[in-house]
Design a protein around this motif. Structure first.
Motif, mmCIF file in Angstrom:
data_model
loop_
_atom_site.group_PDB
_atom_site.id
_atom_site.type_symbol
_atom_site.label_atom_id
_atom_site.label_comp_id
_atom_site.label_asym_id
_atom_site.label_seq_id
_atom_site.Cartn_x
_atom_site.Cartn_y
_atom_site.Cartn_z
ATOM 1 N N SER A 18 4.190 20.990 87.061
ATOM 2 C CA SER A 18 3.665 22.219 86.445
ATOM 3 C C SER A 18 4.613 22.659 85.336
ATOM 4 C CB SER A 18 3.533 23.343 87.486
ATOM 5 O OG SER A 18 4.811 23.779 87.893
ATOM 6 N N GLY A 19 4.137 23.585 84.513
ATOM 7 C CA GLY A 19 5.014 24.160 83.492
ATOM 8 C C GLY A 19 6.190 24.875 84.145
ATOM 9 N N MET A 20 5.917 25.612 85.215
ATOM 10 C CA MET A 20 7.004 26.328 85.910
ATOM 11 C C MET A 20 7.996 25.350 86.531
ATOM 12 S SD MET A 20 7.226 29.429 85.265
ATOM 13 C CE MET A 20 8.682 29.665 86.262
ATOM 14 N N ILE A 73 10.203 24.558 83.661
ATOM 15 C CA ILE A 73 11.017 25.706 83.244
ATOM 16 C C ILE A 73 12.118 25.984 84.269
ATOM 17 C CG2 ILE A 73 10.946 28.230 82.891
ATOM 18 C CD1 ILE A 73 8.088 27.717 81.637
ATOM 19 N N TYR A 85 6.727 34.412 79.324
ATOM 20 C CA TYR A 85 5.776 34.265 80.430
ATOM 21 C C TYR A 85 6.328 34.934 81.698
ATOM 22 C CZ TYR A 85 2.866 31.738 83.833
ATOM 23 O OH TYR A 85 2.016 31.402 84.856
ATOM 24 N N GLU A 89 10.242 32.383 73.437
ATOM 25 C CA GLU A 89 8.956 31.801 73.045
ATOM 26 C C GLU A 89 8.662 32.294 71.629
ATOM 27 O OE1 GLU A 89 5.787 32.807 75.817
ATOM 28 O OE2 GLU A 89 7.051 32.363 77.543
ATOM 29 N N TYR A 142 4.997 36.089 74.266
ATOM 30 C CA TYR A 142 3.940 36.231 75.251
ATOM 31 C C TYR A 142 3.115 37.519 75.045
ATOM 32 C CZ TYR A 142 1.704 35.302 79.684
ATOM 33 O OH TYR A 142 0.775 35.014 80.648
ATOM 34 N N ASP A 152 9.949 27.802 74.820
ATOM 35 C CA ASP A 152 8.633 27.465 75.345
ATOM 36 C C ASP A 152 7.690 27.323 74.146
ATOM 37 O OD1 ASP A 152 6.004 27.588 76.390
ATOM 38 O OD2 ASP A 152 6.662 28.757 78.132
ATOM 39 N N THR A 172 4.509 26.108 74.304
ATOM 40 C CA THR A 172 3.150 25.850 74.806
ATOM 41 C C THR A 172 2.092 26.355 73.835
ATOM 42 O OG1 THR A 172 4.001 26.152 77.053
ATOM 43 C CG2 THR A 172 1.628 26.148 76.806
ATOM 44 N N SER A 222 3.965 24.132 79.184
ATOM 45 C CA SER A 222 2.950 23.944 80.211
ATOM 46 C C SER A 222 1.927 22.990 79.611
ATOM 47 C CB SER A 222 2.279 25.270 80.567
ATOM 48 O OG SER A 222 1.130 24.994 81.343
ATOM 49 N N SER A 250 -0.694 22.341 81.140
ATOM 50 C CA SER A 250 -1.951 22.815 81.730
ATOM 51 C C SER A 250 -2.863 23.467 80.690
ATOM 52 C CB SER A 250 -1.643 23.844 82.826
ATOM 53 O OG SER A 250 -0.435 23.567 83.488
ATOM 54 N N LYS A 251 -2.339 23.741 79.495
ATOM 55 C CA LYS A 251 -3.112 24.476 78.472
ATOM 56 C C LYS A 251 -3.730 23.481 77.482
ATOM 57 C CE LYS A 251 -0.940 27.685 80.741
ATOM 58 N NZ LYS A 251 -1.537 28.238 81.928
ATOM 59 N N VAL A 257 -2.698 20.602 85.969
ATOM 60 C CA VAL A 257 -1.513 21.472 85.907
ATOM 61 C C VAL A 257 -0.318 20.551 85.747
ATOM 62 C CG1 VAL A 257 -0.052 23.074 87.217
ATOM 63 C CG2 VAL A 257 -2.518 23.380 87.219
ATOM 64 N N GLY A 258 0.475 20.793 84.713
ATOM 65 C CA GLY A 258 1.634 19.937 84.454
ATOM 66 C C GLY A 258 2.587 20.603 83.490
ATOM 67 N N TRP A 270 -5.321 29.344 79.889
ATOM 68 C CA TRP A 270 -5.818 29.300 78.514
ATOM 69 C C TRP A 270 -5.658 27.883 77.976
ATOM 70 C CZ3 TRP A 270 -1.480 28.436 75.210
ATOM 71 C CH2 TRP A 270 -0.217 28.756 75.755
HETATM 72 C C1 LIG Z 1 3.571 30.409 77.897
HETATM 73 C C2 LIG Z 1 3.503 29.771 79.249
HETATM 74 N N1 LIG Z 1 4.532 29.026 79.658
HETATM 75 C C3 LIG Z 1 4.539 28.447 80.867
HETATM 76 C C4 LIG Z 1 3.494 28.606 81.749
HETATM 77 C C5 LIG Z 1 3.565 27.986 83.130
HETATM 78 O O1 LIG Z 1 2.827 26.820 83.194
HETATM 79 P P1 LIG Z 1 2.133 26.292 84.536
HETATM 80 O O2 LIG Z 1 1.041 27.244 84.861
HETATM 81 O O3 LIG Z 1 1.667 24.930 84.135
HETATM 82 O O4 LIG Z 1 3.184 26.260 85.594
HETATM 83 C C6 LIG Z 1 2.371 29.344 81.354
HETATM 84 C C7 LIG Z 1 1.212 29.485 82.257
HETATM 85 O O5 LIG Z 1 0.326 30.284 82.051
HETATM 86 C C8 LIG Z 1 2.400 29.967 80.077
HETATM 87 O O6 LIG Z 1 1.369 30.748 79.677
#
Ligand SMILES: Cc1ncc(COP(=O)(O)O)c(C=O)c1O
Length: 384
Positions: free
Chosen positions: A81-83, A86, A107, A147, A151, A176, A178, A198, A200-201, A210-211, A331
Motif C-alpha cells: 500500500s502507499g502507507m 510511507i 495525507y 507533498e 493535500y 509524496d 501521488t 500510492s 492505488s490512485k 492498493v499498492g 481517487w
Molecule cells: C496523497 C496520498 N498519499 C498516500 C496515500 C496512501 O495510499 P494507500 O491508500 O495506497 O495506502 C493516499 C491515499 O489516499 C493519498 O491520498
C-alpha cells in the motif's frame, strides 16, 4: 529513454518472457538454489536476489524497474500500500530522539503515523510554508516531508527551493508525488532525495489495486529494502505488480485525458455563482500556478472547490444530487468521485483539519467533461 517506452516496454524483452505481449506473473513464494553456498549468497543480497516473496519477486521487480525509470531514480521498492511505503520510508530514516519537519498539508494517515512514532521518541512539527522552516528546524531534525500539490487545498511548493533549503541543513527530503504521477512531475530531478507514491490512485487507474512505492538512490533504498521491507511485511504481491504494469501501459494517455477533463470541470466551477473558490493548480487564478508550470508538465484531475455556504445540509444536498460522480474515498481511477470531508467528521475534528464546511473534493474520471459539467450544473442549482 522516454516515458512511453518505460511504460510499455522496459524490461519486457527478456528471454523468459518468450515474446509474450504481457509478461508472465511469477506466482511462487520461494526460489530454490543449486546448493547452500548459492542460497547464502542470495540471502545476503536479498534486496536484489530472488529468495522469498516477502523480499523480492520478478514481477514486482519489473514494476519497480519501470517506476524507478519513470522517476529517474536508481531504484524503487514496491509495497502492499502507499502507507506501507510511507511508514517504512520514514522509519528507515529516523531513530529515537530525531525530529521530522512536515511542510504543508499532507495525507491524514501520514500525520497519524508521525504521531504514532512519538511513542518511540520521534517528534515532528508542521509548518505552513518554507519561510517558517528556519525557525522550526532543530538540531535533531533529520527529515523534511512534504507533498506538492498539498493535500486537500492543492497548494504548490517550489520543489527545487525546498530541496535546496533542506540539503543546506543536511536533511533528507521525502516527497509524496501521488497527485502528479511521474508522468507530470519528477521531484528527484529537482533535488528531492526520495519520492513515495500510492499506486492505488492514477498509477493503478482501475480502482482494483492498493499498492505503494518509494524511489530514490540505492544508498537509501537498499537499507530500507533489507530491513523495513522485510520486517514490516508490507510486500507487494506479484498479481498486484501485474496490475501496476498494466496500469502503467495506459498511464500517459489516461493522464492526458484526466488533465483535459479536470481542467474543463474546474473552469466551469470557477465561473459558477454558488462556488466561492476552486483549488486547482492548473487554473491561472491559483496562487501557485506560475511555480507549478515551471516544475510540472501537466495537472491531474483531483481538486477541491468551496461552496459559498456554511450549511452542512446544503453541501450534502449538492453532493447527494450528483449522478455521475459517485460518493467515496480514494481517487485517481477511471470513475469520477466526490467527497465532502467536513461532512464525514464531527465539527470539532473538522475545525482542527482546517477544512471549510463547504469544501468538496472531486476526482474527475474518464467520462466526457460535458457530461460531468451537466451533472454538476444540475446539483449546484440546489444552492444557486
Ligand atoms: C496523497 C496520498 N498519499 C498516500 C496515500 C496512501 O495510499 P494507500 O491508500 O495506497 O495506502 C493516499 C491515499 O489516499 C493519498 O491520498
Amino acid at each position: 529513454m522516454d516515458d512511453a517506452w518505460i511504460c510499455g516496454r522496459l524490461g519486457e524483452d527478456e528471454p523468459w518472457a518468450l515474446g509474450a505481449v504481457n509478461p508472465p506473473i511469477f506466482e511462487n513464494s520461494l526460489f530454490t538454489f543449486a546448493g547452500m553456498a548459492e542460497l547464502g549468497e542470495a540471502i545476503r543480497n536479498e534486496d536484489e536476489r530472488y529468495v522469498y516473496w516477502r523480499g523480492t519477486n520478478p514481477t514486482v521487480d519489473l514494476a519497480q524497474r519501470k517506476l524507478a525509470a519513470l522517476e529517474r531514480a536508481e531504484r524503487a521498492k514496491c509495497f502492499a500500500s502507499g502507507m506501507g511505503a510511507i511508514s517504512a520510508t520514514i522509519s528507515s530514516l529516523v531513530s529515537a530522539g530525531d525530529h521530522v519537519l512536515v511542510l504543508g498539508a499532507v495525507y491524514g494517515p501520514t500525520t497519524q503515523f508521525l504521531r504514532y512514532l512519538e511513542k518511540f521518541g520521534v517528534t515532528h512539527t508542521h509548518v505552513a510554508d518554507l519561510g517558517a522552516c528556519d525557525s522550526a528546524v532543530k538540531e535533531n531534525t533529520r527529515l523534511l516531508y512534504f507533498e506538492s500539490p498539498s493535500y486537500m487545498r492543492y497548494e504548490i511548493f517550489d520543489i527545487p527551493a525546498v530541496a535546496r533549503w533542506a540539503a543546506g541543513r543536511g536533511l533528507v527530503t521525502v516527497m509524496d508525488n501521488t497527485w502528479s504521477t511521474p508522468i507530470f512531475q519528477k521531484p528527484l530531478t529537482m533535488g528531492v532525495d526520495l519520492v513515495v507514491h500510492s499506486l492505488s490512485k492514477y498509477a493503478g487507474g482501475h480502482s482494483d489495486l492498493v499498492g505503494g512505492v518509494v524511489a530514490g538512490p540505492s544508498r537509501l533504498i537498499r537499507p530500507l529494502a533489507l530491513t523495513e521491507y522485510q520486517l514490516y511485511g508490507a510486500a507487494m504481491s506479484p498479481h498486484d505488480a501485474a496490475k501496476v504494469i498494466r496500469g502503467l501501459r495506459t498511464l500517459p494517455v489516461r493522464m492526458a485525458a484526466h488533465q483535459e477533463r479536470g481542467l474543463a470541470v474546474a473552469a466551469f466551477l470557477e465561473g459558477h455563482p454558488a462556488v466561492r473558490r476552486v483549488n486547482h493548480p492548473g487554473l491561472p487564478s491559483h496562487p501557485g500556478h506560475r511555480v507549478a508550470k515551471g516544475q510540472m508538465s501537466g495537472f491531474s484531475s483531483l481538486f477541491s472547490f468551496e461552496l459559498d455556504t456554511e450549511s452542512r445540509e446544503e453541501v450534502a444536498a449538492v453532493v447527494d444530487e450528483l449522478r455521475h460522480f459517485r460518493v467515496g474515498v480514494s481517487w485517481g481511477g477511471f470513475e469520477s468521485l466526490v467527497n465532502a470531508p467536513a461532512l464525514s467528521v464531527e465539527e470539532s475534528v473538522r475545525a482542527t483539519m482546517g477544512v471549510p464546511v463547504g469544501l468538496v473534493r472531486l476526482s474527475v474520471g474518464l467520462e466526457p467533461a460535458a457530461t460531468l459539467i451537466e451533472d454538476l450544473a444540475g446539483a449546484l442549482a440546489r444552492v444557486a
